[in-house]
Design a protein around this motif. Structure first.
Motif, PDB file in Angstrom:
ATOM      1  N   GLY A 111      43.668  48.833  37.842  1.00 40.37           N
ATOM      2  CA  GLY A 111      43.074  49.403  36.580  1.00 40.37           C
ATOM      3  C   GLY A 111      44.385  49.639  35.411  1.00 40.37           C
ATOM      4  N   ARG A 112      45.768  49.298  35.833  1.00 33.44           N
ATOM      5  CA  ARG A 112      46.511  49.548  34.992  1.00 33.44           C
ATOM      6  C   ARG A 112      46.929  48.614  34.121  1.00 33.44           C
ATOM      7  NH1 ARG A 112      47.346  52.072  39.513  1.00 33.44           N
ATOM      8  NH2 ARG A 112      47.608  54.394  39.279  1.00 33.44           N
ATOM      9  N   ARG A 113      46.498  47.061  34.345  1.00 30.20           N
ATOM     10  CA  ARG A 113      46.773  46.045  33.479  1.00 30.20           C
ATOM     11  C   ARG A 113      46.125  46.298  32.129  1.00 30.20           C
ATOM     12  NH1 ARG A 113      47.639  41.393  36.808  1.00 30.20           N
ATOM     13  NH2 ARG A 113      49.376  41.921  38.210  1.00 30.20           N
ATOM     14  N   PRO A 114      46.671  45.400  31.232  1.00 32.96           N
ATOM     15  CA  PRO A 114      45.879  45.739  29.875  1.00 32.96           C
ATOM     16  C   PRO A 114      44.638  45.157  29.946  1.00 32.96           C
ATOM     17  CG  PRO A 114      48.216  44.484  29.539  1.00 32.96           C
ATOM     18  CD  PRO A 114      48.001  44.755  30.937  1.00 32.96           C
ATOM     19  N   PHE A 115      43.479  45.772  29.490  1.00 30.14           N
ATOM     20  CA  PHE A 115      42.034  45.519  29.486  1.00 30.14           C
ATOM     21  C   PHE A 115      41.876  44.029  28.971  1.00 30.14           C
ATOM     22  CE2 PHE A 115      37.863  45.532  28.005  1.00 30.14           C
ATOM     23  CZ  PHE A 115      37.281  45.835  29.271  1.00 30.14           C
ATOM     24  N   ASN A 116      41.635  43.154  29.716  1.00 25.29           N
ATOM     25  CA  ASN A 116      41.099  41.900  29.220  1.00 25.29           C
ATOM     26  C   ASN A 116      39.481  41.685  29.524  1.00 25.29           C
ATOM     27  OD1 ASN A 116      40.740  39.192  28.678  1.00 25.29           O
ATOM     28  ND2 ASN A 116      42.030  38.473  30.430  1.00 25.29           N
ATOM     29  N   PRO A 117      38.616  41.519  28.498  1.00 30.90           N
ATOM     30  CA  PRO A 117      37.337  41.362  28.590  1.00 30.90           C
ATOM     31  C   PRO A 117      36.926  40.074  28.878  1.00 30.90           C
ATOM     32  CG  PRO A 117      38.001  41.613  26.275  1.00 30.90           C
ATOM     33  CD  PRO A 117      39.254  42.038  26.835  1.00 30.90           C
ATOM     34  N   ASP A 118      37.867  39.100  28.934  1.00 32.23           N
ATOM     35  CA  ASP A 118      37.427  37.836  29.529  1.00 32.23           C
ATOM     36  C   ASP A 118      37.129  37.658  31.073  1.00 32.23           C
ATOM     37  OD1 ASP A 118      37.685  36.860  26.909  1.00 32.23           O
ATOM     38  OD2 ASP A 118      39.803  35.951  27.339  1.00 32.23           O
ATOM     39  N   LEU A 119      37.667  38.830  31.735  1.00 31.49           N
ATOM     40  CA  LEU A 119      37.419  38.843  33.136  1.00 31.49           C
ATOM     41  C   LEU A 119      36.162  39.659  33.497  1.00 31.49           C
ATOM     42  CD1 LEU A 119      41.230  39.732  34.143  1.00 31.49           C
ATOM     43  CD2 LEU A 119      40.151  37.655  34.554  1.00 31.49           C
ATOM     44  N   LEU A 120      35.320  39.887  32.403  1.00 32.52           N
ATOM     45  CA  LEU A 120      33.867  40.446  32.646  1.00 32.52           C
ATOM     46  C   LEU A 120      32.949  39.359  32.497  1.00 32.52           C
ATOM     47  CD1 LEU A 120      34.454  43.933  30.840  1.00 32.52           C
ATOM     48  CD2 LEU A 120      34.738  43.483  33.261  1.00 32.52           C
ATOM     49  N   VAL A 121      32.083  38.900  33.338  1.00 28.91           N
ATOM     50  CA  VAL A 121      31.198  37.992  33.014  1.00 28.91           C
ATOM     51  C   VAL A 121      29.694  38.553  33.287  1.00 28.91           C
ATOM     52  CG1 VAL A 121      30.383  35.668  33.931  1.00 28.91           C
ATOM     53  CG2 VAL A 121      32.827  36.403  34.189  1.00 28.91           C
ATOM     54  N   PRO A 122      29.123  38.660  31.907  1.00 24.72           N
ATOM     55  CA  PRO A 122      27.763  39.379  32.195  1.00 24.72           C
ATOM     56  C   PRO A 122      26.830  38.231  32.633  1.00 24.72           C
ATOM     57  CG  PRO A 122      28.858  39.894  29.905  1.00 24.72           C
ATOM     58  CD  PRO A 122      29.531  38.750  30.749  1.00 24.72           C
ATOM     59  N   LYS A 123      25.778  38.701  33.418  1.00 19.51           N
ATOM     60  CA  LYS A 123      24.808  37.708  33.736  1.00 19.51           C
ATOM     61  C   LYS A 123      23.462  38.415  33.036  1.00 19.51           C
ATOM     62  CE  LYS A 123      27.097  35.599  36.850  1.00 19.51           C
ATOM     63  NZ  LYS A 123      27.468  34.207  36.501  1.00 19.51           N
ATOM     64  N   TRP A 124      23.220  37.542  31.931  1.00 17.43           N
ATOM     65  CA  TRP A 124      22.371  38.031  31.065  1.00 17.43           C
ATOM     66  C   TRP A 124      21.058  37.684  31.507  1.00 17.43           C
ATOM     67  CZ3 TRP A 124      24.277  41.309  27.429  1.00 17.43           C
ATOM     68  CH2 TRP A 124      25.468  41.270  27.119  1.00 17.43           C
ATOM     69  N   ARG A 125      19.937  38.821  31.194  1.00 20.63           N
ATOM     70  CA  ARG A 125      18.338  38.232  31.369  1.00 20.63           C
ATOM     71  C   ARG A 125      18.187  37.374  30.019  1.00 20.63           C
ATOM     72  NH1 ARG A 125      16.360  41.514  35.122  1.00 20.63           N
ATOM     73  NH2 ARG A 125      17.294  43.442  35.632  1.00 20.63           N
ATOM     74  N   ASP A 126      17.148  36.499  30.467  1.00 22.19           N
ATOM     75  CA  ASP A 126      16.995  35.658  29.008  1.00 22.19           C
ATOM     76  C   ASP A 126      16.391  36.372  28.105  1.00 22.19           C
ATOM     77  OD1 ASP A 126      14.708  36.028  30.218  1.00 22.19           O
ATOM     78  OD2 ASP A 126      14.007  34.311  30.813  1.00 22.19           O
TER      79      ASP A 126
END
Ligand SMILES: [Zn+2]
Length: 292
Positions: free
Chosen positions: A277-292
């Motif tokens: 959790g100390r690395r710079p925050f990278n939103p690309d590493l979050l993959v939302p599984k959206w509902r349609d």
């Protein structure tokens, strides 16, 4: 409790064993989650993998909200989260926004991702003060993913609000675009014509009945489609109307916010970054599984 007991005694309400209600039996009855369709096992609500209480197949007589209110009153009497028999209950919503929604995205040896729900842990050494992390191997996870909690919450909140707003806008447009209004009228006119022709013996029974039935079915289908469409739109408006305003106004509690997040997405896969959790925050590493 006292006034309920008095009233029930006066009108002769008795327990299922034909006994007079007592303070203890009333408390047990009111505190039983079966009243709202839920169930307890070993003093804990039976829940699904996401922590949502499992709903039974019997007819509830009060709503979960009402039962939670009763539960809160009785729980408060015996101290926070400790029942009279000494067991600690955990009926409350998790105290972090994305508990159970974030999933570990670290690959396992077999190539599949770990997929364990991340747990939140208070961590004074992190900005924001908490960490979402994959449980240890002993706890069923891989222990390999950890991320700054406050930053994930902030990013996912933004993405969810944008998604819900887009969905509300799309629902409104879809309503304007729905062009099914004319077809039922046209079909019914055709049906009347066919009926008339049949009555005047211009059309045989063999032709009329199947054809008539087909048209009836189609009209019914169109009406059902229209109802679905209206309901969908209402729901979208209810769920997402002014969602950003409601969210930022402070009127939503954590449970309501979590419910909105679940309206928007099934889960968020958190790909491993390392660094606890100390690395710079990278939103690309979050993959939302959206509902349609
Ligand atoms: Zn994991």
């Amino acid at each position: 409790m006292h006034s309920i007991l008095r009233e029930w005694r006066e009108v002769g309400v008795r327990t299922i064993n034909d006994k007079e209600w007592a303070s203890r039996s009333l408390k047990l009855a009111l505190w039983n989650p079966r009243l709202c369709g839920w169930r307890k096992h070993n003093g804990e609500l039976v829940r699904d993998a996401n922590g949502v209480p499992v709903v039974g197949r019997w007819e509830p007589i009060i709503t979960p909200k009402e039962w939670m209110a009763i539960d809160a009153i009785f729980s408060a009497r015996v101290g926070p989260n400790v029942k009279s028999d000494g067991t600690v209950t955990d009926y409350r919503t998790p105290s972090y926004l994305l508990t159970g929604i974030l999933r570990c995205g670290k690959p396992r040896e077999d190539g599949q991702i770990c997929n364990s729900p991340l747990r939140a842990t208070a961590r004074a050494d992190l900005s924001g003060g908490y960490l979402y992390q994959c449980p240890s191997k002993e706890m069923g996870g891989c222990g390999g993913t950890g991320r700054n909690g406050a930053k994930i919450d902030e990013f996912i909140t933004g993405a969810v609000l944008a998604k819900l707003e887009a969905r509300a806008a799309r629902a409104t447009r879809a309503d304007e675009l729905w062009g099914g209004e004319e077809e039922p009228a046209r079909l019914m006119a055709k049906q009347r014509k066919l009926l008339q022709a049949w009555q005047e013996d211009q059309v045989s029974d063999e032709l009329f009945f199947p054809e008539n039935q087909k048209m009836e079915a189609r009209v019914k289908e169109l009406r059902a489609d229209r109802t679905r469409h209206v309901l969908r739109r209402q729901r979208a408006a209810e769920v997402t109307g002014d969602v950003r305003e409601r969210w930022t106004s402070g009127r939503l509690d954590l449970a309501q916010k979590r419910a909105l997040i679940r309206e928007a997405l099934h889960a968020v896969i958190v790909l491993p970054a390392g660094g606890g959790g100390r690395r710079p925050f990278n939103p690309d590493l979050l993959v939302p599984k959206w509902r349609d």
